[in-house]
Design a protein around this motif. Sequence first.
Motif, PDB file in Angstrom:
ATOM      1  N   GLU A 145       0.822  -1.217   0.000  1.00 17.48           N
ATOM      2  CA  GLU A 145       0.000   0.000   0.000  1.00 17.48           C
ATOM      3  C   GLU A 145       0.850   1.259   0.000  1.00 17.48           C
ATOM      4  O   GLU A 145       0.596   2.208  -0.745  1.00 17.48           O
ATOM      5  CB  GLU A 145      -0.928   0.015   1.223  1.00 17.48           C
ATOM      6  CG  GLU A 145      -2.179  -0.832   1.039  1.00 17.48           C
ATOM      7  CD  GLU A 145      -2.949  -1.018   2.349  1.00 17.48           C
ATOM      8  OE1 GLU A 145      -3.795  -1.918   2.388  1.00 17.48           O
ATOM      9  OE2 GLU A 145      -2.672  -0.264   3.305  1.00 17.48           O
TER      10      GLU A 145
ATOM     11  N   GLU B  60       2.400   1.787  -3.451  1.00 17.95           N
ATOM     12  CA  GLU B  60       1.466   2.314  -4.437  1.00 17.95           C
ATOM     13  C   GLU B  60       1.141   3.788  -4.163  1.00 17.95           C
ATOM     14  O   GLU B  60       1.181   4.634  -5.059  1.00 17.95           O
ATOM     15  CB  GLU B  60       0.169   1.483  -4.451  1.00 17.95           C
ATOM     16  CG  GLU B  60      -0.828   2.029  -5.458  1.00 17.95           C
ATOM     17  CD  GLU B  60      -2.046   1.113  -5.668  1.00 17.95           C
ATOM     18  OE1 GLU B  60      -1.974  -0.083  -5.323  1.00 17.95           O
ATOM     19  OE2 GLU B  60      -3.050   1.624  -6.187  1.00 17.95           O
ATOM     20  N   LYS B  61       0.880   4.087  -2.909  1.00 20.38           N
ATOM     21  CA  LYS B  61       0.514   5.462  -2.540  1.00 20.38           C
ATOM     22  C   LYS B  61       1.679   6.419  -2.845  1.00 20.38           C
ATOM     23  O   LYS B  61       1.480   7.506  -3.405  1.00 20.38           O
ATOM     24  CB  LYS B  61       0.168   5.489  -1.049  1.00 20.38           C
ATOM     25  CG  LYS B  61      -0.360   6.824  -0.568  1.00 20.38           C
ATOM     26  CD  LYS B  61      -1.027   6.693   0.805  1.00 20.38           C
ATOM     27  CE  LYS B  61      -1.549   8.035   1.287  1.00 20.38           C
ATOM     28  NZ  LYS B  61      -0.471   8.855   1.904  1.00 20.38           N
ATOM     29  N   SER B  62       2.889   5.995  -2.517  1.00 27.22           N
ATOM     30  CA  SER B  62       4.046   6.882  -2.726  1.00 27.22           C
ATOM     31  C   SER B  62       4.327   7.070  -4.210  1.00 27.22           C
ATOM     32  O   SER B  62       4.626   8.180  -4.653  1.00 27.22           O
ATOM     33  CB  SER B  62       5.297   6.301  -2.052  1.00 27.22           C
ATOM     34  OG  SER B  62       5.012   5.981  -0.720  1.00 27.22           O
TER      35      SER B  62
ATOM     36  N   LYS C 237       2.186   6.798  -6.604  1.00 19.30           N
ATOM     37  CA  LYS C 237       1.125   7.647  -7.144  1.00 19.30           C
ATOM     38  C   LYS C 237       1.389   9.099  -6.780  1.00 19.30           C
ATOM     39  O   LYS C 237       1.257   9.999  -7.613  1.00 19.30           O
ATOM     40  CB  LYS C 237      -0.239   7.215  -6.592  1.00 19.30           C
ATOM     41  CG  LYS C 237      -0.838   6.039  -7.343  1.00 19.30           C
ATOM     42  CD  LYS C 237      -2.217   5.691  -6.802  1.00 19.30           C
ATOM     43  CE  LYS C 237      -2.860   4.598  -7.663  1.00 19.30           C
ATOM     44  NZ  LYS C 237      -3.969   3.934  -6.958  1.00 19.30           N
TER      45      LYS C 237
ATOM     46  N   TRP D 153       3.427   6.111 -10.797  1.00 23.64           N
ATOM     47  CA  TRP D 153       2.751   4.817 -10.643  1.00 23.64           C
ATOM     48  C   TRP D 153       2.372   4.189 -11.981  1.00 23.64           C
ATOM     49  O   TRP D 153       2.695   3.034 -12.251  1.00 23.64           O
ATOM     50  CB  TRP D 153       1.520   4.988  -9.747  1.00 23.64           C
ATOM     51  CG  TRP D 153       0.631   3.784  -9.655  1.00 23.64           C
ATOM     52  CD1 TRP D 153      -0.623   3.657 -10.152  1.00 23.64           C
ATOM     53  CD2 TRP D 153       0.936   2.537  -9.015  1.00 23.64           C
ATOM     54  NE1 TRP D 153      -1.136   2.422  -9.865  1.00 23.64           N
ATOM     55  CE2 TRP D 153      -0.194   1.694  -9.170  1.00 23.64           C
ATOM     56  CE3 TRP D 153       2.063   2.031  -8.337  1.00 23.64           C
ATOM     57  CZ2 TRP D 153      -0.241   0.400  -8.667  1.00 23.64           C
ATOM     58  CZ3 TRP D 153       2.003   0.727  -7.845  1.00 23.64           C
ATOM     59  CH2 TRP D 153       0.874  -0.074  -8.011  1.00 23.64           C
TER      60      TRP D 153
END
Lengths: 237, 254
Positions: B125, B128-130, B132, B137
Amino acid sequence: MKDHYHKELEAYQVSVGGYSRFAITMLRDAFDAFSSLDRELACEIAGGMENFCIQTDEPAMHQEIRVPRKVFLSLRSDQLEEQGLKLIALHQPVAYDLRTISCCMNLISSAERIGRYGKDICHCTYKLPEGIHIRGMARLPEMAEGALSMLEDSLHAFQTRDLSILEGFSSRDDVIDELRYLIYEDCISIMEEDPRTIPYCATYLLVDRYLERCADHACKTAEKIHYMITGERVDIR
Amino acid sequence: MKQQDNALETKALNLYYGSAQALIDVDIQIPKNQVTALIGPSGCGKSTLLRCFNRMNDLIPDCTISGSILYHGEEITGRSTDVVELRKRIGMVFQQPNPFPKSIYENVIYGPKVHGVRDRKQLDEIAEKSLKGAAIWEEVRERLHDAARGLSGGQQQRLCIARTLSVGPDIILMDEPCSALDPIATAKIENLITELKDEYTVVIVTHNMQQAARVSDYTGFMYMGRLIEFDSTPVIFEKPKEELTENYITGRFG
Ligand SMILES: Nc1ncnc2c1ncn2[C@@H]1O[C@H](COP(=O)(O)OP(=O)(O)O)[C@@H](O)[C@H]1O
Ligand SMILES: [Mg+2]
């Protein structure tokens, strides 16, 4: 040592000053043409009446082709604007340099307007018979002198960056506004007295309006020059 | 008057490398959730000031400072400051993209792992968040386990930004982050910087004045160790108050 870009920027200011000078002279000559009802001079400035005003004994093919000043006025305005845009696009000027180019752009469009008022004054000349004016042209000569001196001074301030020249501009503009109103009143009463004066007074009212607009341009230009030099906005009129 | 919300602030900050003074009485306030650019000629102290904000200068022998540095109003120059925690909160991105010789994924989760996160799902998680958050991403989601060094320079730089984001900072310091990049990669980073300020405070050192003008809300001009002028970016570039600033930004220097 100045780099190429700053030399170019300085040359640009000189060109814009030259254009402004050209427009002011065009207005001054236009007013002279109007004062002396000199159609040939008016034609040299504004064109449009060639057949009527240029008389020559030369056969047609030997005649010198004269381009009226109004043509140069409009071509040069586009050229100078493009030069300014090019400086912006190529050098991304900031601060004083940016304010200078912005001021130049304003000066160019003001100068073009002023030149075009000169042209309009020439057109007024065509409307009157050759000969002499009535009633000393109301107080138009005084008004023209006032407006022209403001234009001269704003150009001088632009060229010398001397803001002190612009002091008193708003009261000078007040004088012009007052004259405009007085001339308007005068013309109305002259026309009432004697309807034969109507063709004259009607053109006086137009010229009255043009000159008032020119003084207004001088004030607006003065504000831009003030901003160019100091970065501060002032409200002259 | 309501006090401005500052993420960082220095007061009478002086810094010496041995006996050479590199910062002189710097008072600067970095507004929260804004992009602040530091500009000035080489050697004027921009990187030095930036390094003060997350105590990177601690690593330089002989470097001494006086004055105060406040992070959200809290003094961070003292011994009691937890420097590891501080650097989690204030991340840094450098001129040369410097990914580790590992996969893209490993690069992003490196920080969180060091700080004790072990749960695979949680790490996924964060990754993906970083990624994005760093606007990369979409370009790497299909090849998270490829080598990071196989990415282009601009992608590597955005990966480094993702790596910084992964540990949950609120301030991101960038030292000439685009100097090694081509114009397209630069435009992507600049765009990203503008997006980052919704969530983060950004301080960027740049020698590219147009870049400062494009991305920042505030600009500080430094010269020979001093902060000469600090103001909103449009003011600095349209009507700076100091002649030194004027001369520098119009290229009339020296
Ligand atoms: N690690 C260091 N040791 C000694 N002097 C340094 C060090 N880093 C920078 N300096 C000196 O400090 C001054 C400011 O440098 P720096 O902060 O890198 O400037 P800038 O980032 O504006 O180019 C320069 O004179 C530089 O030589
Ligand atoms: Mg540096």
